[in-house]
Scaffold this motif. Structure first.
Motif, PDB file in Angstrom:
ATOM      1  N   ASP A 121       0.822  -1.210   0.174  1.00 57.51           N
ATOM      2  CA  ASP A 121       0.218  -0.058  -0.131  1.00 57.51           C
ATOM      3  C   ASP A 121       0.936   1.370  -0.194  1.00 57.51           C
ATOM      4  O   ASP A 121       0.755   2.164  -0.688  1.00 57.51           O
ATOM      5  CB  ASP A 121      -0.895  -0.035   1.302  1.00 57.51           C
ATOM      6  CG  ASP A 121      -1.865   1.041   0.854  1.00 57.51           C
ATOM      7  OD1 ASP A 121      -2.775   1.038  -0.056  1.00 57.51           O
ATOM      8  OD2 ASP A 121      -2.462   1.719   2.055  1.00 57.51           O
ATOM      9  N   THR A 122       1.917   1.239   0.840  1.00 61.15           N
ATOM     10  CA  THR A 122       2.844   2.451   0.733  1.00 61.15           C
ATOM     11  C   THR A 122       3.539   2.494  -0.495  1.00 61.15           C
ATOM     12  O   THR A 122       3.554   3.682  -1.058  1.00 61.15           O
ATOM     13  CB  THR A 122       3.820   2.204   2.058  1.00 61.15           C
ATOM     14  OG1 THR A 122       3.240   2.326   3.225  1.00 61.15           O
ATOM     15  CG2 THR A 122       4.715   3.456   2.037  1.00 61.15           C
ATOM     16  N   PHE A 123       4.077   1.628  -1.027  1.00 59.53           N
ATOM     17  CA  PHE A 123       4.862   1.567  -2.289  1.00 59.53           C
ATOM     18  C   PHE A 123       3.884   2.106  -3.331  1.00 59.53           C
ATOM     19  O   PHE A 123       4.334   2.849  -4.009  1.00 59.53           O
ATOM     20  CB  PHE A 123       5.306  -0.082  -2.676  1.00 59.53           C
ATOM     21  CG  PHE A 123       6.014  -0.104  -3.775  1.00 59.53           C
ATOM     22  CD1 PHE A 123       7.479  -0.050  -3.857  1.00 59.53           C
ATOM     23  CD2 PHE A 123       5.345  -0.318  -4.919  1.00 59.53           C
ATOM     24  CE1 PHE A 123       7.999   0.017  -4.987  1.00 59.53           C
ATOM     25  CE2 PHE A 123       5.977  -0.518  -6.442  1.00 59.53           C
ATOM     26  CZ  PHE A 123       7.610  -0.313  -6.168  1.00 59.53           C
ATOM     27  N   LEU A 124       2.507   1.602  -3.611  1.00 58.41           N
ATOM     28  CA  LEU A 124       1.754   2.253  -4.427  1.00 58.41           C
ATOM     29  C   LEU A 124       1.374   3.520  -4.367  1.00 58.41           C
ATOM     30  O   LEU A 124       0.966   4.287  -5.509  1.00 58.41           O
ATOM     31  CB  LEU A 124       0.455   1.213  -4.779  1.00 58.41           C
ATOM     32  CG  LEU A 124       0.941  -0.270  -5.161  1.00 58.41           C
ATOM     33  CD1 LEU A 124      -0.243  -0.840  -5.085  1.00 58.41           C
ATOM     34  CD2 LEU A 124       1.635  -0.169  -6.335  1.00 58.41           C
ATOM     35  N   ASN A 125       1.324   4.149  -3.157  1.00 59.49           N
ATOM     36  CA  ASN A 125       0.798   5.377  -2.845  1.00 59.49           C
ATOM     37  C   ASN A 125       1.953   6.260  -2.619  1.00 59.49           C
ATOM     38  O   ASN A 125       1.628   7.533  -2.381  1.00 59.49           O
ATOM     39  CB  ASN A 125      -0.139   5.186  -1.513  1.00 59.49           C
ATOM     40  CG  ASN A 125      -1.453   4.878  -1.962  1.00 59.49           C
ATOM     41  OD1 ASN A 125      -2.115   5.337  -2.841  1.00 59.49           O
ATOM     42  ND2 ASN A 125      -1.670   3.577  -1.369  1.00 59.49           N
ATOM     43  N   THR A 126       3.274   6.128  -2.902  1.00 62.47           N
ATOM     44  CA  THR A 126       4.311   6.873  -2.615  1.00 62.47           C
ATOM     45  C   THR A 126       4.632   7.433  -4.148  1.00 62.47           C
ATOM     46  O   THR A 126       4.966   6.595  -5.186  1.00 62.47           O
ATOM     47  CB  THR A 126       5.492   6.403  -1.914  1.00 62.47           C
ATOM     48  OG1 THR A 126       4.923   6.078  -0.788  1.00 62.47           O
ATOM     49  CG2 THR A 126       6.613   7.508  -1.779  1.00 62.47           C
ATOM     50  N   ALA A 127       4.652   8.702  -4.307  1.00 60.53           N
ATOM     51  CA  ALA A 127       5.192   9.201  -5.696  1.00 60.53           C
ATOM     52  C   ALA A 127       6.582   9.316  -5.774  1.00 60.53           C
ATOM     53  O   ALA A 127       7.449   9.688  -4.621  1.00 60.53           O
ATOM     54  CB  ALA A 127       4.606  10.484  -5.852  1.00 60.53           C
ATOM     55  N   PHE A 128       7.316   9.340  -7.045  1.00 59.44           N
ATOM     56  CA  PHE A 128       8.658   9.379  -7.203  1.00 59.44           C
ATOM     57  C   PHE A 128       9.016  11.119  -6.945  1.00 59.44           C
ATOM     58  O   PHE A 128       8.349  11.826  -7.532  1.00 59.44           O
ATOM     59  CB  PHE A 128       8.890   9.022  -8.615  1.00 59.44           C
ATOM     60  CG  PHE A 128      10.761   9.223  -9.021  1.00 59.44           C
ATOM     61  CD1 PHE A 128      11.612   8.981  -8.083  1.00 59.44           C
ATOM     62  CD2 PHE A 128      10.886   9.845 -10.099  1.00 59.44           C
ATOM     63  CE1 PHE A 128      12.903   9.250  -8.268  1.00 59.44           C
ATOM     64  CE2 PHE A 128      12.303  10.021 -10.369  1.00 59.44           C
ATOM     65  CZ  PHE A 128      13.387   9.576  -9.400  1.00 59.44           C
ATOM     66  N   GLU A 129       9.900  11.402  -6.186  1.00 57.47           N
ATOM     67  CA  GLU A 129      10.244  12.783  -5.687  1.00 57.47           C
ATOM     68  C   GLU A 129      11.038  13.425  -6.933  1.00 57.47           C
ATOM     69  O   GLU A 129      11.040  14.500  -6.986  1.00 57.47           O
ATOM     70  CB  GLU A 129      11.086  12.966  -4.586  1.00 57.47           C
ATOM     71  CG  GLU A 129      10.377  12.211  -3.390  1.00 57.47           C
ATOM     72  CD  GLU A 129      11.241  12.330  -2.210  1.00 57.47           C
ATOM     73  OE1 GLU A 129      12.088  12.951  -2.001  1.00 57.47           O
ATOM     74  OE2 GLU A 129      10.741  11.706  -1.082  1.00 57.47           O
ATOM     75  N   GLY A 130      11.597  12.620  -7.825  1.00 59.42           N
ATOM     76  CA  GLY A 130      12.365  13.599  -9.007  1.00 59.42           C
ATOM     77  C   GLY A 130      13.454  14.060  -8.335  1.00 59.42           C
ATOM     78  O   GLY A 130      13.940  13.664  -7.681  1.00 59.42           O
ATOM     79  N   GLY A 131      13.909  15.325  -9.167  1.00 58.90           N
ATOM     80  CA  GLY A 131      14.991  16.169  -8.730  1.00 58.90           C
ATOM     81  C   GLY A 131      16.262  15.359  -8.660  1.00 58.90           C
ATOM     82  O   GLY A 131      16.646  14.613  -9.679  1.00 58.90           O
TER      83      GLY A 131
END
Length: 143
Positions: A121-131
């Motif tokens: 659930d955490t994996f799927l709901n965390t966005a890549f931060e980029g930068g």
């Protein structure tokens, strides 16, 4: 979202609980895992998950084996796959946020089923931060 999942004999109960959670949230699940506890070879279930992602059939993947290592090594052989072994939700969040992982590998012998569901659930709901993280991730695929 479409999620591809694969597991060996260490993960049928984990897969069942994870699929229940995913479907309850409206996700489509492609199941490549075994449903029995009879000994099988994890590459037979990992490669199809990686293929689903590289071919655009799935957005993310979940793989499960006893340690999480063998099946993660398998899927990471595919160009464009970034699988991370996650045994806590915090590591899952970092795998997505900092490493843009597209497959989470669950070590079934070192997590409980509720932990595994929380990790996914955490994996799927965390966005890549980029930068600065994007610069690093881009160096992974430079070959």
């Amino acid at each position: 979202m479409t999620i591809s999942i694969g597991n060996d004999h260490a993960g049928p109960d984990y897969k069942k609980a994870i699929v229940q959670m995913l479907e309850a949230k409206g996700h489509t699940v492609i199941n490549h895992g075994t449903d029995t506890f009879d000994s099988v070879d994890y590459p037979d279930f990992g490669h199809p998950v990686a293929n689903d992602i590289t071919q655009g059939k799935a957005d993310f993947g979940i793989v499960i084996c006893g340690s999480g290592n063998g099946i993660a090594i398998t899927v990471n052989k595919h160009q464009g796959i970034r699988a991370a072994i996650c045994w806590t939700k915090e590591i899952a969040g970092l795998a997505r946020g900092h490493n843009n992982a597209n497959i989470v590998s669950i070590p079934a012998r070192f997590t409980s089923i509720p932990q595994a569901v929380e990790i996914v659930d955490t994996f799927l709901n965390t966005a890549f931060e980029g930068g600065r993280h994007a610069t690093r991730v881009n160096k992974i695929d430079c070959m």
